[in-house]
Write an enzyme that holds these catalytic residues in place. Structure first.
Site, PDB file in Angstrom:
ATOM      1  N   SER A 156     -12.779  13.416  -0.956  1.00  0.00           N
ATOM      2  CA  SER A 156     -12.729  13.289   0.518  1.00  0.00           C
ATOM      3  C   SER A 156     -13.133  11.875   0.949  1.00  0.00           C
ATOM      4  CB  SER A 156     -13.619  14.339   1.191  1.00  0.00           C
ATOM      5  OG  SER A 156     -14.905  14.427   0.624  1.00  0.00           O
ATOM      6  N   GLY A 196     -17.842  12.046  -3.131  1.00  0.00           N
ATOM      7  CA  GLY A 196     -18.170  10.924  -3.994  1.00  0.00           C
ATOM      8  C   GLY A 196     -16.956  10.511  -4.802  1.00  0.00           C
ATOM      9  N   SER A 218       4.713 -16.439  32.935  1.00  0.00           N
ATOM     10  CA  SER A 218       3.510 -17.082  33.475  1.00  0.00           C
ATOM     11  C   SER A 218       3.863 -18.098  34.548  1.00  0.00           C
ATOM     12  CB  SER A 218       2.722 -17.749  32.345  1.00  0.00           C
ATOM     13  OG  SER A 218       2.287 -16.800  31.399  1.00  0.00           O
ATOM     14  N   PRO A 262       2.223  -9.918  27.327  1.00  0.00           N
ATOM     15  CA  PRO A 262       2.757 -10.729  26.227  1.00  0.00           C
ATOM     16  C   PRO A 262       4.203 -10.378  25.902  1.00  0.00           C
ATOM     17  CG  PRO A 262       0.654  -9.702  25.639  1.00  0.00           C
ATOM     18  CD  PRO A 262       1.127  -9.063  26.899  1.00  0.00           C
ATOM     19  N   SER A 321     -18.183  18.029  -9.311  1.00  0.00           N
ATOM     20  CA  SER A 321     -17.832  19.369  -9.806  1.00  0.00           C
ATOM     21  C   SER A 321     -18.953  19.950 -10.663  1.00  0.00           C
ATOM     22  CB  SER A 321     -16.522  19.313 -10.608  1.00  0.00           C
ATOM     23  OG  SER A 321     -15.451  18.948  -9.760  1.00  0.00           O
TER      24      SER A 321
END
Length: 633
Positions: A542, A468, A38, A112, A475
């Site tokens: 899932s 779920g 800088s 940075p 199932s």
């Protein structure tokens, strides 16, 4: 006799014209923390007289406030704009600054130094022609110096200045300078950087910034500003590459004009040149090169133009216009280098959007070949890429794209990855080469298609995707739905989570990565069954929205019905039919959804079932009712 105001106006016009015609150099400053990046940029702004009096007064005041001794100015304060940066004395964000000299315009990115901000550094480097790599003369070559050198070479920056800074703090020692040059030269041989220039300097004192320093008579090389004003810009190099124009917009203002607009990303083109449209492969001849300022006799890299053709051929946004005699490649599977930029890790099997040039496609990471330890250049095995990780991977697209290797053309070989749900940019990548199987494997045409198979079954094929928590009743409901559909004479197949893990997916565990791969395989099977004309019922936890979205994307609109079996965690845990929650609470079962692994509930499912107030039979009836109302059965 000319009026004074006329003379002033003429001078201003000439100044603006000269300024407009200057070439533009983009460069970055990088290196380890507190090496003076800088400060150097602030010094360049000061030396190029790009500061207003109030800015200079403010930074002089701030310099005293932050402890600078005597009349010296802390030029870093001009660039470190964030309050957090001023308090810590470090750079966090990428700060862009503009300045100009009599010979050239400049845009500089102050990037940075901290390792956790690697993604910021890569962002700043992506458009740079030159990298100024700051080295503290007292410390020499550090790990972060090597890290940023590797990133600069990876991004394709051809010119690196090793700015050996703070020479005033080592008494302008030639011995110190020579040792750093030797150390860096030895290290850089493995990077393949084309041009390296070493400059000893003091950004704080101004030595060798704009004028040669009398305190280092042993150095006879260029000053920093002298180098920046004369170095070759990559835009000039790109003009000698084959012609490339990614089509950004089909310009059709009226029935008499049809052109293809975009920015030329390589080479040059003239009216009469033969071009090819990729990926279609159709060819035509350039009729005109149109701009707002009139037609051009030649368009070159970096110019935004509209090209018209002699023939009426089908061209869309995302297509690539190329030189017919030197076309780009076309493929859908690649080896690629990925720089990961998101807190959520990159996992094999997960699907993202890839934006390459003006084209956006669906991309799935198929494998991580290795991750690069950028501190040591070592190749290490990896199953995922964490934030700031860099890996060499294989990636598969849902359609073929035209591309060049990134090393040949950064515009047609570089891309970004976008999260399908949040639309956030999560990674950047470089296409290395197409996989051979990408060209050898093609889709085989079949005469009996999905429409024929579904017609004979008298049903609309689809995926019923029940999701779920464990114990929600997926199932049970899926089994009842299939029984009802079967009794109505429909052709179905039930894919159940536990059953699949006994065979096809028995090699997978329950880590996030394995869960992603589990659903990817299931999605592929479900897609094939839909193509067979079946109603596929899928009952899986899932847990991740991205994988359910991937499964949806594999089939046509209207062929995916997401059914959320919505059961609160405490209710599912009370049921605990298999005793899994009890094991998870004891720590005997790791990565269990709802306990130590997250579940991302659907936001807008087609059907939502609340199993706390109704029976499984009633839930199944609701699914059947949904399918009847929408014409699936």
């Amino acid at each position: 006799m000319a009026h004074v105001s006329d003379l002033i106006s003429t001078d201003i016009d000439q100044y603006l014209k000269n300024h407009e015609n200057k070439s533009l150099l983009r460069f970055i400053t990088c290196g380890s923390v507190d090496d003076g990046k800088s400060t150097l940029i602030g010094r360049l702004l000061y030396e190029s007289k790009m500061l207003f009096e109030d800015q200079l007064a403010a930074v002089e005041s701030d310099s005293k406030k932050f402890g600078t001794q005597g009349d010296d100015i802390d030029f870093a304060l001009l660039v470190d704009g964030l309050a957090a940066e001023r308090e810590q004395g470090i750079t966090i964000d990428v700060a862009y600054r503009f300045f100009s000299t009599d010979r050239r315009k400049f845009i500089v990115a102050d990037t940075p130094g901290h390792e956790q901000y690697t993604r910021n550094m890569v962002t700043g480097a992506s458009t740079a022609d030159v990298a100024i790599l700051m080295v503290d003369a007292r410390k020499g070559i550090l790990t972060q110096t090597k890290r940023h050198s590797y990133l600069a070479s990876l991004i394709g920056i051809r010119h690196v200045i090793v700015a050996i800074n703070k020479m005033d703090l080592v008494d302008y020692s030639e011995k110190t300078y020579n040792q750093i040059v030797e150390d860096y030269t030895t290290f850089s041989k493995q990077l393949g950087i084309e041009n390296i220039t070493f400059i000893p300097m003091s950004a704080f004192k101004g030595d060798n910034i704009t004028d040669p320093s009398p305190k280092m008579p042993w150095y006879r090389g260029t000053t920093l500003m002298g180098y920046l004003e004369t170095v070759e810009i990559d835009d000039e190099r790109m003009k000698s590459t084959p012609f490339r124009l990614p089509v950004q917009w089909v310009n059709r203002p009226n029935l008499d004009f049809r052109g293809f607009s975009g920015q030329i990303s390589g080479g040059a083109v003239k009216p009469g040149d033969r071009i090819r449209v990729l990926p279609s492969g159709k060819e035509s001849t350039v009729a005109r090169i149109v701009t707002l300022d009139g037609d051009l006799e030649e368009g070159v890299a970096g110019q935004s133009v509209t090209i018209t053709l002699e023939d009426e051929i089908d061209i869309s946004r995302g297509d690539l216009l190329v030189e017919a005699s030197e076309p780009a490649e076309v493929a859908k599977q690649f080896e690629t280098t990925i720089i990961w930029m998101h807190e959520e890790p990159l996992l094999p099997g997960r699907t993202y959007l890839m934006k390459v040039g003006t084209k956006t496609v669906s991309a799935t990471l198929t494998d991580i070949k290795y991750q690069v330890n950028v501190n040591t250049m070592e190749h290490i095995a990896a199953k995922k890429l964490e934030l700031n990780g860099i890996g060499v991977c294989t990636i598969s697209l849902d359609q073929a794209i035209a591309f060049d290797a990134y090393s040949n053309n950064q515009d047609t070989g570089g891309y970004i990855l976008i999260d399908r749900l949040s639309n956030n940019t999560v990674g950047a990548g470089l296409l290395n080469f197409a996989l051979r199987r990408s060209q050898n494997i093609v889709m085989q045409h079949v005469d009996v298609d999905k429409e024929a198979r579904s017609t004979i079954k008298q049903q609309k094929p689809c995926i019923l995707w029940l999701t779920g928590l464990s114990g929600a009743g997926k199932s049970t409901i899926a089994n009842l739905v299939e029984k009802k559909l079967y009794s109505m004479g429909h052709h179905t197949y039930l894919l159940d989570g536990d059953n699949i893990r006994h065979g096809l997916n028995k090699d997978l565990g329950f880590t996030d990565g394995d869960r992603v791969e589990n659903i990817r395989r299931i999605s592929e099977i479900a897609r094939l069954m839909v193509d067979a004309g079946l109603i596929v019922i899928s009952a899986f936890i899932s847990p991740f929205r991205s994988e359910r979205d991937m499964a949806r994307s594999m089939v046509e609109d209207g062929e995916f019905i997401e059914v959320h079996v919505n059961t609160p965690l405490n209710v599912a845990e009370d049921r605990d039919v298999k005793g899994l929650y009890k094991k998870a609470r004891k720590g005997e079962l790791k990565n269990f959804t709802g306990i130590d692994s997250p579940y991302e509930a659907p936001e807008n499912p087609e059907c939502r079932l609340d199993t706390t107030n109704v029976t499984p039979e009633e839930c199944a009836d609701k699914v059947i009712e949904y399918m009847q109302e929408r014409g699936y059965i």
